[in-house]
Design a protein around this motif. Sequence first.
Motif, short mmCIF file in Angstrom:
data_model
loop_
_atom_site.label_atom_id
_atom_site.label_comp_id
_atom_site.label_asym_id
_atom_site.label_seq_id
_atom_site.Cartn_x
_atom_site.Cartn_y
_atom_site.Cartn_z
N SER A 262 93.53 -21.04 -14.13
CA SER A 262 93.79 -20.67 -12.74
C SER A 262 93.24 -21.71 -11.78
N VAL A 263 94.01 -22.01 -10.75
CA VAL A 263 93.57 -22.91 -9.68
C VAL A 263 92.98 -22.10 -8.53
N GLN A 264 93.53 -20.95 -8.27
CA GLN A 264 93.10 -20.15 -7.13
C GLN A 264 91.65 -19.69 -7.24
N LYS A 265 91.12 -19.58 -8.45
CA LYS A 265 89.73 -19.17 -8.60
C LYS A 265 88.75 -20.29 -8.26
N LEU A 266 89.27 -21.49 -8.07
CA LEU A 266 88.42 -22.64 -7.75
C LEU A 266 88.19 -22.71 -6.25
N PHE A 267 87.55 -21.65 -5.71
CA PHE A 267 87.11 -21.56 -4.32
C PHE A 267 88.26 -21.43 -3.32
N TYR A 268 89.47 -21.14 -3.81
CA TYR A 268 90.57 -20.87 -2.89
C TYR A 268 90.64 -19.38 -2.55
N LEU A 269 90.53 -18.53 -3.56
CA LEU A 269 90.64 -17.09 -3.38
C LEU A 269 89.26 -16.44 -3.40
N PRO A 270 88.78 -15.92 -2.26
CA PRO A 270 87.48 -15.24 -2.24
C PRO A 270 87.52 -13.95 -3.06
#
Length: 412
Positions: A262-270
């Motif tokens: 996942s890319v979103q878990k890399l500080f994109y999605l709180p």
Amino acid sequence: MSRVDKKSYKAVSHLNDGDAFEWVLPFCVLALASIGVIMVASASIAFAADVYSDPWYFLKRHLVFLAAGAIGALVVSRISLETWSNLSWTLLIFAVGLLVLVLIPGVGRSVNGSMRWIALGPITVQPAEVAKFCCLIFFASFLTRRHEKLRHWSSFMVPISVLGFVAILLLLEPDFGSVVVISGTALAMVFLAGARLPHTFLLVGLAACGLALMALISPYRLQRLTTFLDPWGEQFSGGYQLTQSLIAFGRGEWFGVGLGNSVQKLFYLPEAHTDFVFAILAEEWGMLGGLTVIGLYALFTWSLLRLVKKALAQQAFFAALLTFGIAVLIAGQAFVNMGVASGLLPTKGLTLPFVSSGGSSLVVCCALFAVAWRVQKELNEVPGEQKAGGTISKLPIFNPLQLGDRKTGEAA
């Protein structure tokens, strides 16, 4: 065999139909809990490494609470339903006490502007989660004992007044999501208990108007509502969480990008490992993984509703109401969480049962499962072999399907 004997045989056989499906309830819980362990580890690894210098910090914490939930479930499963019914008022007072205590400055812990936690040494307790468990017991017990008078306003307003008081305390935190889940569950239980349709519809209408009014007069709730309708219009402000969650769903497509990718878990999605863990699951496991989780919740709910049907057939009304409440609460909370993550509902701070990282929520979900397991155990006991003072034989019995006319309140 006489006609009467044949009918009795069919009735007994019908009551034992659910025995072949005993495995469904624990299977669903174990499957969801296992998925939760995997997803908490995957969704939190980058955030935990950056903030706590330990990529497995949230996984370790989740496993500790899962172990505590398992121990708590073992204890709860050994307590009879009659004992829970007798403790209903005590549990309600305890829950209200916690909800008041969390509002006291210096006692309640504020996170992101909400006073929802009480610190007990190294751990924190969320009173709203405890209140869910206690309110279920109270409403099931009260509605069982007062069902004959429930069609009159005097008795009907007692559980409604209790619900309103609990809702006010939750709104002071504020915790709008828990109010919606607890209110919906309580109203469903009141309806099953045999409340008159005009009373029920009037109450539902008033509750809906009240919740809508609170959402409109509160600036931050109104902002959530407007950004929900058009999140891309404020994708870098109020709609940031929802747009990032939708991006995660879009990247997942049919089969996902792969576990851990996942890319979103890399500080994109709180809140990737708590409120929005379903979005990360959809990104890494795709639509297939999302449908699998939804299917497990559906199977879990179906299993509980089978218990409700069986309890009604045995005229174990307390067991039926309590199991029905558990089914509505777990299914409702799962629906709200997944609905928020997918953009179907406005943002609410509710965890995904058995899956999200969250100590109090996970422990309470395990306790609710243990109560349902106890219901299944007691329903499967042969009446003649029950111990003296057994739950099913002593508690008041009532079948809402035999009410007669709900509109007039006349007995059949």
